[in-house]
Structure formats: structure tokens, C-alpha cells
Design an enzyme around this catalytic site. Structure first.
Site, PDB file in Angstrom:
ATOM      1  N   TYR A  93       0.858  -1.190   0.000  1.00 18.87           N
ATOM      2  CA  TYR A  93       0.000   0.000   0.000  1.00 18.87           C
ATOM      3  C   TYR A  93       0.890   1.233   0.000  1.00 18.87           C
ATOM      4  CZ  TYR A  93      -3.479   3.399   1.708  1.00 18.87           C
ATOM      5  OH  TYR A  93      -4.300   4.496   1.862  1.00 18.87           O
ATOM      6  N   ASP A 105       9.319   2.418  -0.339  1.00 19.38           N
ATOM      7  CA  ASP A 105       8.310   3.164   0.414  1.00 19.38           C
ATOM      8  C   ASP A 105       8.559   2.891   1.895  1.00 19.38           C
ATOM      9  OD1 ASP A 105       4.665   3.455   0.367  1.00 19.38           O
ATOM     10  OD2 ASP A 105       6.177   4.073   1.818  1.00 19.38           O
ATOM     11  N   LYS A 164       4.634   9.512   8.635  1.00 17.47           N
ATOM     12  CA  LYS A 164       4.446   9.020  10.004  1.00 17.47           C
ATOM     13  C   LYS A 164       5.498   9.577  10.974  1.00 17.47           C
ATOM     14  CE  LYS A 164       2.298   4.889   8.072  1.00 17.47           C
ATOM     15  NZ  LYS A 164       0.873   4.965   8.433  1.00 17.47           N
TER      16      LYS A 164
HETATM   17  P1  KE4 Z   1      -0.737   8.519   4.289  1.00 22.41           P
HETATM   18  O1  KE4 Z   1      -1.198   9.157   3.000  1.00 22.41           O
HETATM   19  O2  KE4 Z   1      -1.847   7.742   4.973  1.00 22.41           O
HETATM   20  O3  KE4 Z   1      -0.010   9.455   5.218  1.00 22.41           O
HETATM   21  O4  KE4 Z   1       0.392   7.425   3.892  1.00 22.41           O
HETATM   22  C1  KE4 Z   1       0.070   6.427   2.968  1.00 22.41           C
HETATM   23  C2  KE4 Z   1       1.020   5.263   3.152  1.00 22.41           C
HETATM   24  C3  KE4 Z   1       2.036   5.096   2.225  1.00 22.41           C
HETATM   25  N1  KE4 Z   1       2.921   4.081   2.343  1.00 22.41           N
HETATM   26  C4  KE4 Z   1       2.839   3.203   3.372  1.00 22.41           C
HETATM   27  C5  KE4 Z   1       3.836   2.090   3.461  1.00 22.41           C
HETATM   28  C6  KE4 Z   1       1.820   3.335   4.353  1.00 22.41           C
HETATM   29  O5  KE4 Z   1       1.750   2.441   5.375  1.00 22.41           O
HETATM   30  C7  KE4 Z   1       0.891   4.375   4.243  1.00 22.41           C
HETATM   31  C8  KE4 Z   1      -0.242   4.565   5.233  1.00 22.41           C
HETATM   32  N2  KE4 Z   1      -0.411   3.524   6.182  1.00 22.41           N
HETATM   33  C9  KE4 Z   1      -1.747   3.305   6.667  1.00 22.41           C
HETATM   34  C10 KE4 Z   1      -1.687   2.215   7.729  1.00 22.41           C
HETATM   35  N3  KE4 Z   1      -1.493   0.949   7.155  1.00 22.41           N
HETATM   36  C11 KE4 Z   1      -2.384   4.538   7.187  1.00 22.41           C
HETATM   37  C12 KE4 Z   1      -3.634   4.293   7.999  1.00 22.41           C
HETATM   38  C13 KE4 Z   1      -4.855   4.802   7.296  1.00 22.41           C
HETATM   39  O6  KE4 Z   1      -4.985   4.621   6.067  1.00 22.41           O
HETATM   40  O7  KE4 Z   1      -5.706   5.377   8.001  1.00 22.41           O
END
Ligand code: KE4
Length: 428
Positions: A144, A239, A267
Site C-alpha cells: 500500500y 516506500d 508518520k
Molecule cells: P498517508 O497518505 O496515509 O499518510 O500514507 C500512505 C502510506 C504510504 N505508504 C505506506 C507504506 C503506508 O503504510 C501508508 C499509510 N499507512 C496506513 C496504515 N497501514 C495509514 C492508515 C490509514 O490509512 O488510516
């Protein structure tokens, strides 16, 4: 456990917010029941609006590695707030944060700050394509990279949790250049590279998968990708939004000693405020406007308040180096889970790396997305609910990872292991 006010808030929220939440995985859809509304947090604990206390293993999905409301991060924020909240102009803090990221992750020679991991993923795809002049991108099933049109293809995290890994609303033309490979399967990548010679701009992956549950890269997988990219003129993109400053100060690329061409962060680098970043080799990043022609912009990018929280967090991680201790704790807890599940006769796979860990109810090792989908999610839901009732707050999905902070004490872990003994019985 009292949940009256949370329930009332959830009813109200659904009147004005899709699904009542501002990010799908928070809705508890995969595990049943209603989401809990949080009032405040401190250290390793969350406190909900009904006065219940929880030991927190989500930590804002990995951001809160120092625990909640850390006094030095809070002090930095209070100080920054008094200077004003946003200028739309460069500040010294952004320079220091960029320098700190480079100190921790030397492969990031130039970095652009944005406001989320998703934004960082959008930027990194554009610069990879702009630099190589190629259109195609390889991603891995179950990885993801945020809610980005071109990457919402067999995406993990909330997309898999809700059963929409290929979201409606994304035209086929937006994903025609997105090729899918299987995590831990180098041949699946080689086939794509041989089928599309000179067409692939980049290979993007979570070097440790954390959004299909947690899955570690097998021996030579990352090195194999590095070698393949070198041979084919493809950019290797890590990533590290989740693994960056989480599995080690230098991220997974330091832990596995593999140097990508480009990296993503989020994060932890925001310390709980909205910060994302993409960066890497100078010759590539000099393509990004205004140094080069690849356009990317953001009103609040490098926001001084968010940067203050990120700076305080990274400075503390640099001076305290909590990673050996985090690794010891995550190893201890997953070993406790493993031995307890075995005693109860439940097949469990666990993995731990620095401040993150994962578990699958599965007879066999989980090596990729298809394996993860075969795991017993119904059993996970029972385990989750029992832990929640005992005041232990896990990710409400089998397709997520779990996170420790420096605020989690050995006593917290012992309490968690004791609760797990009850929860495994409930899941049996
Ligand atoms: P954000 O756009 O949510 O800040 O980041 C996206 C993202 C990109 N790459 C990786 C490896 C990530 O884990 C994430 C976001 N992680 C999720 C939790 N698995 C965010 C939680 C959510 O979607 O509310």
C-alpha cells in the site's frame, strides 16, 4: 466496557462523514463493532470519551514511536505555535529536517517535504517517470502506498480490509501503466521486466511489507531487485513511510543494507503531525521543480508546526537510539504470543523488526499477499475483540502491522501477554 458516548458520536459522525470516519480502516468494519472515539493519549496509553483506558499498539499507525504527548515534542510544538503556524515561505526548520533525514538515510541526497505518505507517493512516481522518460511502474500485490489512483491496484491496508483493493472510480487508463508482481517472488518481477523492456520507470515496494499484515523480505529478494534495476535502468523505490525511523534509524534500507534510488517517508518524520517526504539521488531529485521541470507543490508542505514535531522526534531518536530496546521488546512479545498460541493449539505466524511486529492466524508461513488472504481473519477478529475488552488496542484489521513506542514499559508488555492468553482462548 462503557461505550455510550462513543456510540452516540459514531451515530452523529455518520450523518456528516462517509462511514463516520476520516480514514476507512478506523471504522472497525473488518473486526465488527463500532469505532472508539479517543479523547486524549499519553505515553503508551489512549483514553476514550467514555473514560476507558487502552494500551495502544497502533500509535497513530506508526507515527508515535516516542509515545503520545512526549514532553519534548509537546514543548517544541508549544514554542513553534507562538511563532505563527504557517508562512508559505521557507523556514530554517525545513532545512534542518532535510539535513537530519539525509544524516539518517544517506541515500536521500535531496528531499521534498509534503503533507502525507500518499502525496509523497504521487511525487515519487512523477519524478521517476520524468527522470527516466518511461511510463510503467511495478508495484507488489498487497503493498500500500496511499490512496493514489495509479497505485490503488491490489492495494493493501484499508483497501484490502474493506475488500476494495482495486477501487471503483479509478479509470483503467490511470492504471494501465501499473504492473503487478508478487512480494518475495523475484521471477514475477523478472517476467514483467523482460516483457516490457525499456518501458519501466520504477519498482516501488515496502521493503518490509506492513499493509497486508507484516511480511519480511526473504533473503536476496531486495538485493535481487537492486541488481535487476541496475541491469534494466529501472529506479528502485523504497516506500519507507512505515519502516522509516521505525525498524531502524536509517529505515529498512539500513537494516538490509540495500540502497534504493528513491525513498518515501511519513508518520515518524512528522511526530504525529502531517508530514510526508520523498527523496533520493541528487541527479533524480534535481528534476523536481523549481530545480527541474517535474512539477509538484503544496500550500502547507514543510509547515513549521509539523516540522517542529518531526524535528523534535528525529533529534530524540538520534540521541536516544531506542531501536535495540524496541527490537528486544517486540521480539519478547511476539515470542510470548507464539508460545501461548501454541499452548492453546492455535497456528500462529509472527514477525518482529525494531519497533513493529505482526501476526497471522495461519498454519503456514505468510510470504505474500495470497498467503495473507488465506489467513484466518475471523479468528483475528475474535482475538482483537477480546484484547480490546481487556484494554489492549490493536489494529482493527488482520492486514495491518502493530507498533511499539519507547513509552511501552516491560510491565505494559507483560500485561499484554497476559491478556493475549485470554484472547487466544477466546479465538480458539
Ligand atoms: P498517508 O497518505 O496515509 O499518510 O500514507 C500512505 C502510506 C504510504 N505508504 C505506506 C507504506 C503506508 O503504510 C501508508 C499509510 N499507512 C496506513 C496504515 N497501514 C495509514 C492508515 C490509514 O490509512 O488510516
Amino acid at each position: 466496557m462503557q461505550a455510550r458516548i462513543s456510540s452516540e458520536l459514531f451515530q452523529r459522525a455518520q450523518q456528516r462523514i462517509p462511514g463516520g470516519v476520516n480514514s476507512p480502516v478506523r471504522a472497525f468494519k473488518a473486526v465488527g463493532g463500532n469505532p472508539i472515539f479517543i479523547k486524549r493519549a499519553q505515553g503508551s496509553r489512549l483514553y476514550d470519551v467514555d473514560g476507558n483506558e487502552y494500551l495502544d499498539y497502533i500509535g497513530s499507525w506508526g507515527a508515535m514511536i516516542l509515545g503520545h504527548a512526549h514532553e519534548q515534542v509537546t514543548a517544541a510544538l508549544e514554542n513553534a505555535l507562538r511563532q505563527g503556524t504557517s508562512f508559505g515561505a521557507p523556514t530554517a526548520g525545513e532545512v534542518r529536517l532535510a539535513e537530519l533525514i539525509n544524516e539518517a538515510v544517506p541515500s536521500v541526497e535531496l528531499v521534498r517535504l509534503v503533507n502525507s505518505g500518499s502525496e509523497a507517493a504521487m511525487g515519487v512516481l512523477r519524478v521517476a517517470r520524468g527522470y527516466t522518460g518511461r511510463d510503467k511502474i511495478i508495484k507488489f500485490e498487497g503493498c500500500y502506498h496511499g490512496s493514489v489512483d495509479a497505485l490503488l491496484v491490489k492495494a493493501g491496508s484499508g483497501a484490502t480490509t474493506l475488500g476494495i483493493p482495486d477501487s471503483p472510480g479509478v479509470p483503467d487508463s490511470f492504471t494501465e501503466h501499473t504492473l503487478l508482481a508478487e512480494f518475495n517472488n523475484l521471477n514475477s518481477v523478472l517476467e514483467l521486466v523482460e516483457t516490457h523492456p525499456e518501458e519501466i520507470a520504477g519498482i516501488i515496494l515496502e521493503p518490509v511489507a506492513g499493509n497486508m499484515g507484516m511480511i519480511a523480505p526473504e533473503r536476496n529478494f531486495l538485493q535481487g531487485l537492486r541488481d535487476l534495476c541496475d541491469r534494466a535502468g529501472i529506479l528502485l523505490i523504497f516506500d519507507e513511510v512505515m519502516t522509516g525511523f521505525r525498524v531502524d534509524f536509517g529505515g529498512a534500507q539500513e537494516l538490509f543494507n540495500i540502497i534504493p534510488d528513491l525513498s518515501l517517508f511519513g508518520k515518524v518524520i512528522g511526530g504525529g503531525l502531517p508530514v510526508g517526504a520523498y527523496g533520493g539521488r541528487q541527479d533524480i531529485m534535481l528534476k523536481v521543480a523549481p530545480a527541474g521541470p517535474v512539477y509538484q507543490a503544496g500550500t502547507l508542505s514543510g509547515n513549521p508546526i509539523a516540522v517542529a514535531a518531526g524535528l523534535a522526534t528525529l533529534e530524540l531518536l538520534k540521541t536516544e537510539n531506542p531501536y535495540p530496546e524496541l527490537a528486544r521488546k517486540s521480539a519478547w512479545l511476539t515470542q510470548e504470543f507464539q508460545s501461548t498460541a501454541t499452548q492453546v493449539g492455535l497456528p500462529l505466524q509472527t514477525v518482529a523488526m525494531g519497533g513493529m511486529f505482526g501476526m497471522f492466524f495461519s498454519e503456514t508461513p505468510v510470504r505474500n499477499y495470497q498467503d495473507a488472504l488465506q489467513s484466518n481473519t475471523a479468528r483475528f477478529s475474535k482475538f482483537f475483540q477480546s484484547m480490546l475488552q481487556q484494554g489492549i488496542y490493536l489494529a482493527p484489521s488482520a492486514f495491518e502491522s502493530l507498533f511499539l513506542s519507547t513509552a511501552h514499559s516491560d510491565g505494559d508488555l507483560e500485561r499484554t501477554a497476559a491478556a493475549a492468553r485470554v484472547a487466544f482462548e477466546a479465538a480458539a
